[in-house]
Design an enzyme around this catalytic site. Sequence first.
Site, PDB file in Angstrom:
ATOM      1  N   GLY A  98       0.843  -1.199   0.000  1.00 47.67           N
ATOM      2  CA  GLY A  98       0.000   0.000   0.000  1.00 47.67           C
ATOM      3  C   GLY A  98       0.872   1.241   0.000  1.00 47.67           C
ATOM      4  N   VAL A 129       2.448   3.036   2.451  1.00 50.66           N
ATOM      5  CA  VAL A 129       3.719   3.008   3.182  1.00 50.66           C
ATOM      6  C   VAL A 129       4.666   1.984   2.547  1.00 50.66           C
ATOM      7  CG1 VAL A 129       4.857   2.560   5.394  1.00 50.66           C
ATOM      8  CG2 VAL A 129       2.651   3.724   5.359  1.00 50.66           C
ATOM      9  N   GLY A 130       4.142   0.770   2.307  1.00 49.13           N
ATOM     10  CA  GLY A 130       4.990  -0.312   1.808  1.00 49.13           C
ATOM     11  C   GLY A 130       5.596  -0.005   0.450  1.00 49.13           C
ATOM     12  N   ARG A 136       8.778  14.574  12.935  1.00 46.76           N
ATOM     13  CA  ARG A 136       7.701  15.586  12.954  1.00 46.76           C
ATOM     14  C   ARG A 136       8.084  16.731  13.887  1.00 46.76           C
ATOM     15  NH1 ARG A 136       2.967  11.012  12.739  1.00 46.76           N
ATOM     16  NH2 ARG A 136       2.789  11.053  10.480  1.00 46.76           N
ATOM     17  N   HIS A 193       3.396   5.167  20.486  1.00 49.48           N
ATOM     18  CA  HIS A 193       3.101   5.913  19.270  1.00 49.48           C
ATOM     19  C   HIS A 193       1.635   6.327  19.366  1.00 49.48           C
ATOM     20  CE1 HIS A 193       3.496   7.205  15.220  1.00 49.48           C
ATOM     21  NE2 HIS A 193       2.783   6.246  14.684  1.00 49.48           N
TER      22      HIS A 193
HETATM   23  N1  APR Z   1      -0.988  -9.747   3.755  1.00 50.24           N
HETATM   24  C1  APR Z   1      -0.340  -8.867   2.985  1.00 50.24           C
HETATM   25  N2  APR Z   1      -0.814  -7.611   2.741  1.00 50.24           N
HETATM   26  C2  APR Z   1      -1.983  -7.286   3.306  1.00 50.24           C
HETATM   27  C3  APR Z   1      -2.699  -8.166   4.138  1.00 50.24           C
HETATM   28  C4  APR Z   1      -2.164  -9.453   4.352  1.00 50.24           C
HETATM   29  N3  APR Z   1      -2.777 -10.363   5.119  1.00 50.24           N
HETATM   30  N4  APR Z   1      -3.825  -7.525   4.546  1.00 50.24           N
HETATM   31  C5  APR Z   1      -3.808  -6.296   4.017  1.00 50.24           C
HETATM   32  N5  APR Z   1      -2.693  -6.137   3.263  1.00 50.24           N
HETATM   33  C6  APR Z   1      -2.270  -4.990   2.466  1.00 50.24           C
HETATM   34  C7  APR Z   1      -3.426  -4.291   1.766  1.00 50.24           C
HETATM   35  O1  APR Z   1      -3.852  -5.010   0.614  1.00 50.24           O
HETATM   36  C8  APR Z   1      -2.791  -2.942   1.423  1.00 50.24           C
HETATM   37  O2  APR Z   1      -2.213  -2.942   0.123  1.00 50.24           O
HETATM   38  O3  APR Z   1      -1.716  -3.975   3.287  1.00 50.24           O
HETATM   39  C9  APR Z   1      -1.698  -2.784   2.495  1.00 50.24           C
HETATM   40  C10 APR Z   1      -1.927  -1.583   3.410  1.00 50.24           C
HETATM   41  O4  APR Z   1      -1.788  -0.460   2.649  1.00 50.24           O
HETATM   42  P1  APR Z   1      -2.627   0.909   2.873  1.00 50.24           P
HETATM   43  O5  APR Z   1      -4.052   0.568   3.093  1.00 50.24           O
HETATM   44  O6  APR Z   1      -2.242   1.840   1.754  1.00 50.24           O
HETATM   45  O7  APR Z   1      -2.077   1.430   4.253  1.00 50.24           O
HETATM   46  P2  APR Z   1      -0.736   2.271   4.506  1.00 50.24           P
HETATM   47  O8  APR Z   1      -1.014   3.717   4.432  1.00 50.24           O
HETATM   48  O9  APR Z   1       0.365   1.703   3.676  1.00 50.24           O
HETATM   49  O10 APR Z   1      -0.472   1.929   6.037  1.00 50.24           O
HETATM   50  C11 APR Z   1      -0.076   0.633   6.423  1.00 50.24           C
HETATM   51  O11 APR Z   1       1.150   1.349   8.339  1.00 50.24           O
HETATM   52  O12 APR Z   1       1.431   3.462   9.173  1.00 50.24           O
HETATM   53  C12 APR Z   1       0.730   2.266   9.305  1.00 50.24           C
HETATM   54  O13 APR Z   1      -1.429   2.913  10.218  1.00 50.24           O
HETATM   55  C13 APR Z   1      -0.758   2.446   9.079  1.00 50.24           C
HETATM   56  O14 APR Z   1      -1.379   0.239   9.837  1.00 50.24           O
HETATM   57  C14 APR Z   1      -1.182   1.055   8.693  1.00 50.24           C
HETATM   58  C15 APR Z   1       0.054   0.555   7.928  1.00 50.24           C
END
Ligand code: APR
Length: 311
Positions: free
Chosen positions: A11, A13-14, A151, A175
């Site tokens: 997503g 962050v990743g 921050r 956090h």
């Molecule tokens: N296995 C792998 N990936 C998964 C799984 C799983 N079981 N479940 C969900 N995901 C993936 C989703 O498909 C999505 O692409 O995790 C990703 C999360 O991405 P976003 O919704 O864009 O969230 P993001 O802003 O990246 O934040 C991720 O980091 O900072 C923290 O609070 C934030 O918990 C959140 C995490």
Amino acid sequence: MRFKVTVVGAGNVGATLAQRLAERDYADVVLVDIVEGLPQGKGLDMAQSGPVIGFDSTITGANTYEATAGSDIVIITAGIARKPGMSRDDLLQTNMKIVGGVTDQVVKYSPNSILIVVSNPLDAMAHLTLKRSGFPRNRVIGMAGVLDTARFRTFLALELGASVEDIQAYVLGGHGDTMVPLVRYTTCGGIPVSELIAKDRLDAIVKRTRDGGAEIVSLLKTGSAYYAPSAATAQMVDSILLDKKRILPCAVQLDGEYGIKGLFIGVPVKLGAKGCEQIIQIKLTAEEQAQLDKSAGAVKELVDAMARLGA
Ligand code: APR
């Protein structure tokens, strides 16, 4: 030979983190997500930036964990954000399932890796990851303090019209709203900021730092911060893979340090090839210790809730 780093969750962050790491050119990156095609597509797009930017790191997208085998570091960003109408416990239960399942897979394929947890609620997810992995505590580290400190440093630099590079700061604790910005250890070019900024302004900056994540969420409307979170995580990866032994605020499980036992709390740690190589204990004032204890209390509530929910 290159290092190997896996990022779980493709997503915001990743994916941003995977790109940042690939650009460093020291590790091959594997990007994993449950959504079919997402990590493969983003991975391919990133790989195609290599010739332009000038890196040879490979980026592999996958929906299963075979390709992650033998990773040096695995970063867990998988999870869902809280949706309208969702209780804190609902979110906790959903992310517990996701992060717990991810941890099982990661450990199976990379038993010697160092795990960095980014998924929220951070301190609880790091707790769960440590327990599920069976890893020693030096190999499971939560990312929060570097971001919270960044921050704080950003707001202080803005206030002073100074370079962010000259601001040194520390933010301890969990956090969330109970984080503890250590103003006493915060300097600009070596000068304590309390000598440069009036108390009311400093208090306002501390408050804005505490609410830093929420401020961005309210502006974005959907989703949460990811540029600074991914940058903060990449700095931790640098320190571990390059064995830089930087002292950075990270969430680690305390075992009596700071008078706290069995909970993940943000404290200064030395990050090197073995992960968390040392927990630095600084002497806190009674007020700072009370704030840290309050923060630990908030983390304990989440850990207790996870136990109730079956972690
Ligand atoms: N296995 C792998 N990936 C998964 C799984 C799983 N079981 N479940 C969900 N995901 C993936 C989703 O498909 C999505 O692409 O995790 C990703 C999360 O991405 P976003 O919704 O864009 O969230 P993001 O802003 O990246 O934040 C991720 O980091 O900072 C923290 O609070 C934030 O918990 C959140 C995490």
